[in-house]
Design a protein around this motif. Structure first.
Motif, mmCIF file in Angstrom:
data_model
loop_
_atom_site.group_PDB
_atom_site.id
_atom_site.type_symbol
_atom_site.label_atom_id
_atom_site.label_comp_id
_atom_site.label_asym_id
_atom_site.label_seq_id
_atom_site.Cartn_x
_atom_site.Cartn_y
_atom_site.Cartn_z
ATOM 1 N N ARG A 110 63.874 61.132 -67.705
ATOM 2 C CA ARG A 110 63.316 60.613 -66.460
ATOM 3 C C ARG A 110 61.947 59.996 -66.716
ATOM 4 O O ARG A 110 61.142 60.520 -67.475
ATOM 5 C CB ARG A 110 63.226 61.729 -65.420
ATOM 6 C CG ARG A 110 64.581 62.324 -65.076
ATOM 7 C CD ARG A 110 64.516 63.120 -63.806
ATOM 8 N NE ARG A 110 64.336 62.246 -62.642
ATOM 9 C CZ ARG A 110 64.290 62.725 -61.391
ATOM 10 N NH1 ARG A 110 64.381 64.017 -61.159
ATOM 11 N NH2 ARG A 110 64.143 61.890 -60.382
ATOM 12 N N LYS A 111 61.705 58.875 -66.045
ATOM 13 C CA LYS A 111 60.451 58.169 -66.208
ATOM 14 C C LYS A 111 59.676 58.189 -64.900
ATOM 15 O O LYS A 111 60.253 58.246 -63.812
ATOM 16 C CB LYS A 111 60.722 56.730 -66.641
ATOM 17 C CG LYS A 111 61.353 56.639 -68.025
ATOM 18 C CD LYS A 111 61.415 55.215 -68.514
ATOM 19 C CE LYS A 111 61.969 55.152 -69.934
ATOM 20 N NZ LYS A 111 62.001 53.777 -70.452
ATOM 21 N N PRO A 112 58.350 58.144 -64.988
ATOM 22 C CA PRO A 112 57.548 58.219 -63.767
ATOM 23 C C PRO A 112 57.753 57.008 -62.877
ATOM 24 O O PRO A 112 57.989 55.900 -63.347
ATOM 25 C CB PRO A 112 56.116 58.296 -64.299
ATOM 26 C CG PRO A 112 56.188 57.719 -65.678
ATOM 27 C CD PRO A 112 57.532 58.083 -66.206
ATOM 28 N N CYS A 113 57.659 57.226 -61.570
ATOM 29 C CA CYS A 113 57.769 56.159 -60.580
ATOM 30 C C CYS A 113 56.365 55.706 -60.207
ATOM 31 O O CYS A 113 55.490 56.528 -59.935
ATOM 32 C CB CYS A 113 58.513 56.657 -59.343
ATOM 33 S SG CYS A 113 58.638 55.422 -58.018
ATOM 34 N N GLN A 124 57.856 60.611 -57.429
ATOM 35 C CA GLN A 124 57.143 60.754 -58.699
ATOM 36 C C GLN A 124 57.952 60.334 -59.918
ATOM 37 O O GLN A 124 57.402 60.019 -60.962
ATOM 38 C CB GLN A 124 56.648 62.203 -58.897
ATOM 39 C CG GLN A 124 55.796 62.717 -57.757
ATOM 40 C CD GLN A 124 54.581 61.831 -57.477
ATOM 41 O OE1 GLN A 124 53.911 61.382 -58.398
ATOM 42 N NE2 GLN A 124 54.320 61.567 -56.201
ATOM 43 N N PHE A 125 59.292 60.367 -59.819
ATOM 44 C CA PHE A 125 60.140 59.965 -60.939
ATOM 45 C C PHE A 125 61.211 59.004 -60.458
ATOM 46 O O PHE A 125 61.650 59.065 -59.299
ATOM 47 C CB PHE A 125 60.811 61.177 -61.595
ATOM 48 C CG PHE A 125 59.865 62.082 -62.327
ATOM 49 C CD1 PHE A 125 59.503 61.816 -63.639
ATOM 50 C CD2 PHE A 125 59.317 63.186 -61.702
ATOM 51 C CE1 PHE A 125 58.623 62.633 -64.320
ATOM 52 C CE2 PHE A 125 58.433 64.024 -62.365
ATOM 53 C CZ PHE A 125 58.087 63.743 -63.682
#
Length: 304
Positions: free
Chosen positions: A281-284, A293-294
């Motif tokens: 998962r990558k940050p939003c 946040q992701f």
């Protein structure tokens, strides 16, 4: 016409107005931000429609749906078998009538008149198939890489663009995601449609290698676009993005990679879409007050 003859690499066409990402394949140019050099552009083949990829059993370009026999300038519900069967999706100006969007992963499918219909090209039930009509620009954002903004105001309910690419099978989608490194972006959208008690239809679209302007759209937890599956000539749906509200010029265009939108929901069909960035998962960075946040990571469709 063969794909190899029609598709052009995205850096090939430059004119006095700037760089057209579509190389003339769209009805209007897809501009690239002026300060971006050709060497900075992503390497992919621009194509405005879905194309058949590995594992796809139905050619998206094949005409498989029946047509109407209307001879009028524009179809009307009282006499058109398409509108009688599937319902009227647009008003006379081509604006989507059902603006409830896809909140909580639900939306209503759209069926347009197709190549076998007798009505003309100006029929109000032909919208997505006409392709891009808005002036859009691909540009570099501060934290999210590439993004897309509109160069003109977009009224609520207007068709903006498709999310088009290779239509691939489940096994190929799984293979591509597993083969990606942690720094690579995954563009695969997985759409699951539930039509009442009938069979579930799954469609996997990947614009990483062959795609259109939709591949540059960023995720937002509070998007201004929502996705609707639209069937035109083929049973393979086209993933059309519509304006969920009035959008001002220079606004970035975004949609929720998890398929949600902030509207009430109908029950006719559910669409579950996930566009994840690799398996990690990558940050939003959408900046919305409700930011999760992701970026969304939905493993229920690909079943890893």
């Amino acid at each position: 016409m063969q794909l190899s003859l029609k598709v052009a690499m995205c850096h090939e066409l430059v004119n006095s107005c700037g760089l057209d990402l579509s190389s003339g394949l769209e009805s209007v140019p897809v501009w690239i931000e002026g300060k971006v050099g050709k060497d900075e552009l992503p390497k992919f083949q621009y194509f405005p429609d879905n194309v058949k990829g590995p594992g796809c059993t139905v050619d998206p370009s094949e005409v498989t749906l029946p047509g109407c026999s209307c001879l009028s300038h524009s179809c009307v519900a009282g006499s058109c078998c398409c509108l009688q069967t599937y319902g009227q999706a647009y008003d006379s100006a081509g604006t989507l009538l059902d603006l409830r969007g896809s909140h909580a992963a639900y939306c209503t499918p759209v069926f347009e008149c197709n190549a076998l219909c007798s009505c003309g090209d100006a029929c109000s039930n032909r919208v997505v198939q006409r392709g891009l009509r808005l002036r859009l620009e691909v540009y570099g954002t501060k934290e999210k890489g590439w993004g897309v903004r509109t160069l003109e105001p977009i009224p609520c309910g207007t068709f903006v663009c498709e999310y088009a690419g290779e239509v691939i099978g489940f096994d190929e989608a799984k293979r591509r995601q597993l083969a990606q490194g942690p720094e690579e972006n995954n563009y695969i959208i997985a759409v699951r449609e539930h039509a009442g008690q009938g069979p579930i239809t799954e469609t996997f679209v990947d614009p990483a290698i062959v795609g259109n302007v939709g591949r540059f759209l960023n995720h937002s937890c509070l998007p201004n676009l929502f996705m609707v599956p639209v069937r035109v000539h083929s049973t393979v749906p086209r993933l059309a993005l519509f304006a969920g509200r009035d959008i001002e010029a220079q606004e970035e265009l975004t949609f929720d990679y998890a398929g949600g939108y902030s509207n009430p929901t109908p029950l006719e069909l559910s669409i579950q879409a996930s566009r994840t960035d690799a398996l990690q998962r990558k940050p939003c960075h959408c900046g919305a007050q409700n930011c999760a946040q992701f970026l969304p990571l939905d493993v229920s469709i690909l079943n890893f």
